[in-house]
Design a protein around this motif. Structure first.
Motif, PDB file in Angstrom:
ATOM      1  N   ILE A 252      54.847  31.652  46.863  1.00  0.00           N
ATOM      2  CA  ILE A 252      54.868  33.009  47.432  1.00  0.00           C
ATOM      3  C   ILE A 252      54.402  34.024  46.392  1.00  0.00           C
ATOM      4  CG2 ILE A 252      56.378  34.843  48.293  1.00  0.00           C
ATOM      5  CD1 ILE A 252      58.073  32.637  49.601  1.00  0.00           C
ATOM      6  N   THR A 253      54.971  33.936  45.199  1.00  0.00           N
ATOM      7  CA  THR A 253      54.594  34.905  44.164  1.00  0.00           C
ATOM      8  C   THR A 253      53.153  34.691  43.712  1.00  0.00           C
ATOM      9  OG1 THR A 253      55.567  33.434  42.488  1.00  0.00           O
ATOM     10  CG2 THR A 253      56.944  35.226  43.332  1.00  0.00           C
ATOM     11  N   ALA A 254      52.693  33.433  43.707  1.00  0.00           N
ATOM     12  CA  ALA A 254      51.304  33.168  43.320  1.00  0.00           C
ATOM     13  C   ALA A 254      50.338  33.795  44.311  1.00  0.00           C
ATOM     14  CB  ALA A 254      51.061  31.663  43.213  1.00  0.00           C
ATOM     15  N   ILE A 255      50.632  33.642  45.594  1.00  0.00           N
ATOM     16  CA  ILE A 255      49.752  34.210  46.626  1.00  0.00           C
ATOM     17  C   ILE A 255      49.744  35.731  46.539  1.00  0.00           C
ATOM     18  CG2 ILE A 255      49.475  34.495  49.116  1.00  0.00           C
ATOM     19  CD1 ILE A 255      50.550  31.621  49.409  1.00  0.00           C
ATOM     20  N   ILE A 256      50.916  36.336  46.358  1.00  0.00           N
ATOM     21  CA  ILE A 256      50.977  37.802  46.236  1.00  0.00           C
ATOM     22  C   ILE A 256      50.200  38.269  45.009  1.00  0.00           C
ATOM     23  CG2 ILE A 256      52.521  39.757  45.799  1.00  0.00           C
ATOM     24  CD1 ILE A 256      54.641  38.324  47.463  1.00  0.00           C
ATOM     25  N   GLY A 261      45.384  40.721  42.633  1.00  0.00           N
ATOM     26  CA  GLY A 261      44.299  40.628  41.666  1.00  0.00           C
ATOM     27  C   GLY A 261      42.929  40.696  42.323  1.00  0.00           C
ATOM     28  N   LEU A 262      42.739  39.951  43.413  1.00  0.00           N
ATOM     29  CA  LEU A 262      41.441  39.922  44.086  1.00  0.00           C
ATOM     30  C   LEU A 262      41.114  41.251  44.750  1.00  0.00           C
ATOM     31  CD1 LEU A 262      41.424  36.359  45.709  1.00  0.00           C
ATOM     32  CD2 LEU A 262      40.197  37.150  43.682  1.00  0.00           C
ATOM     33  N   THR A 263      42.098  41.875  45.373  1.00  0.00           N
ATOM     34  CA  THR A 263      41.824  43.174  46.003  1.00  0.00           C
ATOM     35  C   THR A 263      41.501  44.230  44.949  1.00  0.00           C
ATOM     36  OG1 THR A 263      44.229  43.576  46.074  1.00  0.00           O
ATOM     37  CG2 THR A 263      43.177  42.741  48.080  1.00  0.00           C
ATOM     38  N   THR A 264      42.148  44.133  43.782  1.00  0.00           N
ATOM     39  CA  THR A 264      41.813  45.055  42.689  1.00  0.00           C
ATOM     40  C   THR A 264      40.386  44.826  42.207  1.00  0.00           C
ATOM     41  OG1 THR A 264      44.138  45.071  41.994  1.00  0.00           O
ATOM     42  CG2 THR A 264      42.509  45.874  40.409  1.00  0.00           C
ATOM     43  N   PRO A 279      35.335  36.405  41.770  1.00  0.00           N
ATOM     44  CA  PRO A 279      36.568  36.149  42.532  1.00  0.00           C
ATOM     45  C   PRO A 279      36.947  34.673  42.572  1.00  0.00           C
ATOM     46  CG  PRO A 279      35.065  37.598  43.750  1.00  0.00           C
ATOM     47  CD  PRO A 279      34.295  37.037  42.604  1.00  0.00           C
ATOM     48  N   ILE A 280      35.947  33.785  42.502  1.00  0.00           N
ATOM     49  CA  ILE A 280      36.242  32.349  42.556  1.00  0.00           C
ATOM     50  C   ILE A 280      37.035  31.932  41.324  1.00  0.00           C
ATOM     51  CG2 ILE A 280      35.212  30.045  42.563  1.00  0.00           C
ATOM     52  CD1 ILE A 280      32.850  31.224  44.116  1.00  0.00           C
ATOM     53  N   LEU A 281      36.549  32.316  40.143  1.00  0.00           N
ATOM     54  CA  LEU A 281      37.262  31.967  38.914  1.00  0.00           C
ATOM     55  C   LEU A 281      38.630  32.640  38.865  1.00  0.00           C
ATOM     56  CD1 LEU A 281      37.118  30.502  36.166  1.00  0.00           C
ATOM     57  CD2 LEU A 281      36.279  32.637  35.181  1.00  0.00           C
ATOM     58  N   ALA A 282      38.697  33.904  39.300  1.00  0.00           N
ATOM     59  CA  ALA A 282      39.979  34.618  39.289  1.00  0.00           C
ATOM     60  C   ALA A 282      40.992  33.928  40.197  1.00  0.00           C
ATOM     61  CB  ALA A 282      39.770  36.068  39.729  1.00  0.00           C
ATOM     62  N   THR A 283      40.540  33.457  41.359  1.00  0.00           N
ATOM     63  CA  THR A 283      41.441  32.754  42.283  1.00  0.00           C
ATOM     64  C   THR A 283      41.935  31.453  41.679  1.00  0.00           C
ATOM     65  OG1 THR A 283      40.303  33.712  44.193  1.00  0.00           O
ATOM     66  CG2 THR A 283      41.645  31.750  44.579  1.00  0.00           C
ATOM     67  N   MET A 284      41.014  30.683  41.113  1.00  0.00           N
ATOM     68  CA  MET A 284      41.369  29.372  40.563  1.00  0.00           C
ATOM     69  C   MET A 284      42.356  29.508  39.407  1.00  0.00           C
ATOM     70  SD  MET A 284      38.776  26.454  39.147  1.00  0.00           S
ATOM     71  CE  MET A 284      38.108  27.529  37.873  1.00  0.00           C
ATOM     72  N   ILE A 285      42.026  30.373  38.445  1.00  0.00           N
ATOM     73  CA  ILE A 285      42.912  30.556  37.295  1.00  0.00           C
ATOM     74  C   ILE A 285      44.207  31.236  37.715  1.00  0.00           C
ATOM     75  CG2 ILE A 285      43.142  31.675  35.052  1.00  0.00           C
ATOM     76  CD1 ILE A 285      41.222  29.466  34.931  1.00  0.00           C
ATOM     77  N   GLY A 286      44.095  32.259  38.574  1.00  0.00           N
ATOM     78  CA  GLY A 286      45.279  33.013  38.993  1.00  0.00           C
ATOM     79  C   GLY A 286      46.312  32.137  39.674  1.00  0.00           C
ATOM     80  N   LEU A 287      45.869  31.287  40.601  1.00  0.00           N
ATOM     81  CA  LEU A 287      46.808  30.402  41.286  1.00  0.00           C
ATOM     82  C   LEU A 287      47.456  29.428  40.306  1.00  0.00           C
ATOM     83  CD1 LEU A 287      44.950  29.511  44.614  1.00  0.00           C
ATOM     84  CD2 LEU A 287      47.020  30.875  44.368  1.00  0.00           C
ATOM     85  N   ALA A 288      46.648  28.886  39.401  1.00  0.00           N
ATOM     86  CA  ALA A 288      47.177  27.888  38.466  1.00  0.00           C
ATOM     87  C   ALA A 288      48.279  28.473  37.589  1.00  0.00           C
ATOM     88  CB  ALA A 288      46.039  27.338  37.608  1.00  0.00           C
ATOM     89  N   VAL A 289      47.978  29.595  36.928  1.00  0.00           N
ATOM     90  CA  VAL A 289      48.962  30.135  35.987  1.00  0.00           C
ATOM     91  C   VAL A 289      50.131  30.790  36.719  1.00  0.00           C
ATOM     92  CG1 VAL A 289      47.229  30.461  34.196  1.00  0.00           C
ATOM     93  CG2 VAL A 289      47.764  32.345  35.725  1.00  0.00           C
ATOM     94  N   ALA A 290      49.882  31.401  37.885  1.00  0.00           N
ATOM     95  CA  ALA A 290      50.981  32.049  38.610  1.00  0.00           C
ATOM     96  C   ALA A 290      52.028  31.025  39.032  1.00  0.00           C
ATOM     97  CB  ALA A 290      50.436  32.792  39.830  1.00  0.00           C
ATOM     98  N   ILE A 291      51.581  29.876  39.508  1.00  0.00           N
ATOM     99  CA  ILE A 291      52.528  28.820  39.879  1.00  0.00           C
ATOM    100  C   ILE A 291      53.252  28.311  38.640  1.00  0.00           C
ATOM    101  CG2 ILE A 291      52.703  26.463  40.779  1.00  0.00           C
ATOM    102  CD1 ILE A 291      50.426  27.147  42.693  1.00  0.00           C
ATOM    103  N   ALA A 356      41.096  37.489  33.712  1.00  0.00           N
ATOM    104  CA  ALA A 356      42.148  37.946  32.792  1.00  0.00           C
ATOM    105  C   ALA A 356      43.059  38.961  33.473  1.00  0.00           C
ATOM    106  CB  ALA A 356      41.513  38.554  31.536  1.00  0.00           C
ATOM    107  N   GLY A 357      42.472  39.870  34.253  1.00  0.00           N
ATOM    108  CA  GLY A 357      43.292  40.836  34.994  1.00  0.00           C
ATOM    109  C   GLY A 357      44.219  40.160  35.980  1.00  0.00           C
ATOM    110  N   THR A 358      43.731  39.130  36.658  1.00  0.00           N
ATOM    111  CA  THR A 358      44.563  38.390  37.612  1.00  0.00           C
ATOM    112  C   THR A 358      45.703  37.679  36.898  1.00  0.00           C
ATOM    113  OG1 THR A 358      42.605  38.065  38.996  1.00  0.00           O
ATOM    114  CG2 THR A 358      44.512  36.679  39.459  1.00  0.00           C
ATOM    115  N   VAL A 359      45.442  37.139  35.713  1.00  0.00           N
ATOM    116  CA  VAL A 359      46.497  36.481  34.935  1.00  0.00           C
ATOM    117  C   VAL A 359      47.549  37.494  34.514  1.00  0.00           C
ATOM    118  CG1 VAL A 359      46.986  35.272  32.776  1.00  0.00           C
ATOM    119  CG2 VAL A 359      45.008  34.621  34.143  1.00  0.00           C
ATOM    120  N   ALA A 360      47.121  38.692  34.104  1.00  0.00           N
ATOM    121  CA  ALA A 360      48.081  39.731  33.709  1.00  0.00           C
ATOM    122  C   ALA A 360      49.009  40.080  34.870  1.00  0.00           C
ATOM    123  CB  ALA A 360      47.333  40.976  33.234  1.00  0.00           C
TER     124      ALA A 360
END
Length: 681
Positions: A252-256, A261-264, A279-291, A356-360
């Motif tokens: 849930i938190t990863a998706i949020i 991140g993507l809308t920003t 957006p592809i790289l941001a999605t891939m990295i963002g989901l991985a680290v958020a989980i 990097a912004g998505t990871v933050a």
């Protein structure tokens, strides 16, 4: 593992048991002074500032207590960024520029002085039915009908006639026509692509094989696999936690976080040109680290509940301990992604900054929203009692005892094993994929194979030689001399007729090599032309530049290869400094850096062995062996470095915490491994 076993001893804290004082504030009471000094207290004593562990514990407690407000704030941010993104975002750009390369310099010159030469082009490749040729009357009529239909395209300015030129093979069975467009490839509309694809129908009806080269007509793209990945992640988490609710919180938190991140990123497209890959790289990295980050905090929360702490205390303890590892792990990932800016390629820099912004965002959500959601969930995410009893046994316990019991043997086997896997890296060749590496079912691969069979491999990798001569020179003489000189070079199959711009100051000549686009011989030919061109420029002032897709690929590979060492130095150097500050040790950062370098070497060595050298091709459904994609090493280093440092932080921070709390070094190593090992796994 000797290095890990010495971690606690190198950190500057004697092994002792430290208990919280009765006077500890409520905000930090769930963390012992030893815990707060042991990790995250870069500022030193409390007189110099609040230790990071205590600060995060307070944040975790605050968001737990005010969970409704916290959830509403994040939902408002989510909705607000979604609305803003919808209102101001602009279409993604597929423009690809490589500043500082000769091929880009030539393309910029053509764009300014000879724009007709920069439009996109495609090839319609025809193969006559078995037992006939393309010159047979019925076959010729069908091919000409397809060519006439292709000329009707709204963005098409020219379709060459294979019967009037020299684009029929000696056997007469294979031929091709060049379809030239008014605009660059990125600006060709979907309607124009469909019209071109439909133009093949008359020829196909007569039994002629028609394929398209040039990347304009492509197969339907595969759908995103993000949903499938999330489903698999949920299944793995459910098995790990033994709780559907606990498994759902990280997702849930990863998706949020990724959505914010993507809308920003999309909103920023109003002021920054974004590539479709960002957006592809941001999605891939963002989901991985958020989980990862949410999982680490939830896992620690369940552990503290199992020890008998109340929910609020357990949340504060989890955020003040696991949260510190999350904060610093996120920092190393951000360093690796921001480090992509040192490469000097605009679209790669934007990709890194977007990710990097998505990871933050993922880090901030893990430290604030996860405690709030744990407040809503309560003890429904607690670990089953059976699991609590076996948390220090099982496979991970056996493995940690085995490794720490024989550290020298394990170290030698690990190091030499990784070095053996890395050995193919010595033969690394960088390049960009050609149509020859596409699946055999792709129309571009069919066109590539037909052209190579009918005209030789070099027809798939033509070079554009651009001659920029001042007006004082005779333009006809310049073109004649350039053409003659090119024909005399070894490795040149043919030289086309020169084309000039309206002012006759810029001449473009198409050179067809004897070798394919990914061949070393083609790279050598480009280097030879450029060496001779430099001498001409020095003596006459006439610029001779080499460009085109093949030359651009060569320049990209060279630039990325040259950028690899400084990128690695910057990323590893900054992370080393950060780890020194965190652990107050040189041994731990050195071990982390050495482990990462061995890991990346082994990974790239395996990539070279399989994808470049062609081993196990059938097993992994590899269409053909080819040079390693030039962007891969840098992207792989950025991604793998971030994850490696994540897991380093998760494991070693727990080991250090247990040592500061009073465990002997080896007990701290094995205990930290058993506790955090399941999270990493």
């Amino acid at each position: 593992m000797e290095g890990l076993a010495a971690v606690a001893g190198c950190c500057g804290h004697p092994a002792r048991s430290i208990r919280p004082k009765a006077s500890e504030s409520r905000a930090g009471s769930s963390l012992s002074p030893g815990h707060r000094r042991g990790l995250g207290s870069i500022s030193g004593s409390s007189r110099k500032g609040i230790p990071l562990s205590s600060l995060l514990a307070r944040i975790g407690r605050f968001t737990y207590v005010h969970r409704r407000v916290t959830l509403i704030v994040w939902l408002l941010i989510l909705v607000g960024m979604s609305v803003l993104s919808t209102s101001v975002s602009k279409p993604e750009s597929n423009q690809f520029t490589i500043p500082g390369t000769q091929s880009q310099q030539a393309m910029d010159l053509l764009e300014a002085t000879f724009p007709q030469a920069t439009g996109a082009s495609a090839q319609m490749v025809f193969e006559a039915p078995a037992g006939s040729t393309l010159t047979d009357p019925t076959v010729k009529a069908a091919v000409e009908a397809s060519l006439a239909k292709a000329r009707l395209g709204p963005q098409v300015i020219l379709v060459t006639d294979p019967y009037a030129g020299s684009t029929l093979s000696k056997s007469g069975r294979i031929g091709y026509a060049t379809v030239a467009f008014k605009v660059p490839a990125a600006q060709i509309s979907d309607a124009s692509k469909k019209d071109l694809a439909a133009a093949a129908q008359p020829a196909r009806s007569a039994g002629v094989t028609v394929a398209f080269g040039g990347g304009i007509v492509t197969q339907p793209t595969a759908k995103s696999s993000d949903a499938l990945g999330l489903a698999i992640a949920y299944l793995v988490l459910a098995i790990t936690f033994g709780s559907l609710l606990a498994a759902g919180l990280p997702l849930i938190t990863a998706i949020i976080g990724v959505t914010i991140g993507l809308t920003t990123i999309n909103a920023l497209s109003a002021v920054v040109s974004l590539s479709s890959t960002a957006p592809i790289l941001a999605t891939m990295i963002g989901l991985a680290v958020a989980i990862d980050y949410a999982l680490f905090i939830v896992h620690r929360f369940r552990e503290e509940l199992g020890k008998g702490l109340e929910r609020e205390e357990a949340v504060a303890k989890a955020t003040g301990t696991a949260g510190v590892a999350v904060a610093f792990a996120g920092s190393t990932v951000i360093i690796a992604l921001v480090g992509l800016t040192v490469v000097g390629i605009p679209f790669l820099s934007i990709m890194g900054l977007a990710a990097a912004g998505t990871v933050a965002v993922a880090v901030i959500i893990a430290l604030t929203l996860i405690p709030a959601l744990l407040g809503f969930a309560g003890r429904r995410v607690s670990a089953p009692k059976a699991k609590r009893r076996t948390s220090r046994s099982g496979l991970l316990g056996f493995w940690s005892d085995l490794v720490t019991g024989r550290p020298v043997i394990v170290l030698l086997v690990g190091v030499f094993g990784l070095l053996a896997l890395a050995s193919p890296l010595l033969d690394l060749r960088l390049g960009l994929p050609s149509a020859g590496t596409q699946p055999k079912t792709a129309t571009s691969r069919t066109a590539y194979d037909l052209l190579a069979h009918g005209f030789g491999p070099g027809v798939n990798g033509p070079l554009l030689v651009v001659v920029d001569a001042p007006q004082r020179y005779n333009p006809v003489a310049v073109a004649a001399v350039a053409t003659k000189g090119l024909r005399e070079l070894p490795g040149v199959a043919s030289v086309g007729n020169p084309a000039q711009n309206a002012t006759k100051t810029v001449t473009v000549v198409v050179v067809t090599p004897t070798s394919g686009p990914s061949s070393v011989a083609t790279s050598d030919l480009v280097a030879t032309i450029r060496t001779k061109a430099a001498a001409v420029t020095k003596s006459t002032g006439v610029k001779v530049l080499v460009t085109g897709p093949t030359a651009l690929n060569i320049d990209v590979s060279a630039k990325l290869g040259a950028a690899l060492p400084p990128y690695l130095l910057v990323v590893v150097g900054l992370a080393f400094v950060l780890l020194v500050l965190i652990f107050r040790s040189l041994l731990v950062p050195l071990k982390a850096v050495a482990g990462f370098l061995l890991s990346i070497g082994a990974t790239l060595g395996a990539v070279v062995w399989i994808f470049q050298d062609g081993h196990l091709g059938n097993l992994v459904a590899l269409p053909a062996s080819s040079p390693v994609i030039s962007f891969l090493p840098i992207l792989l280093i950025g991604i793998l470095f971030g994850l490696a440092m994540d897991y380093e932080m998760f494991l070693v921070s727990r080991m250090r915490e247990m040592h500061v709390a009073g465990s002997e070094p080896r007990s701290a190593v094995t205990g930290g491994f058993r506790e955090s090992g399941p999270v990493v796994t």
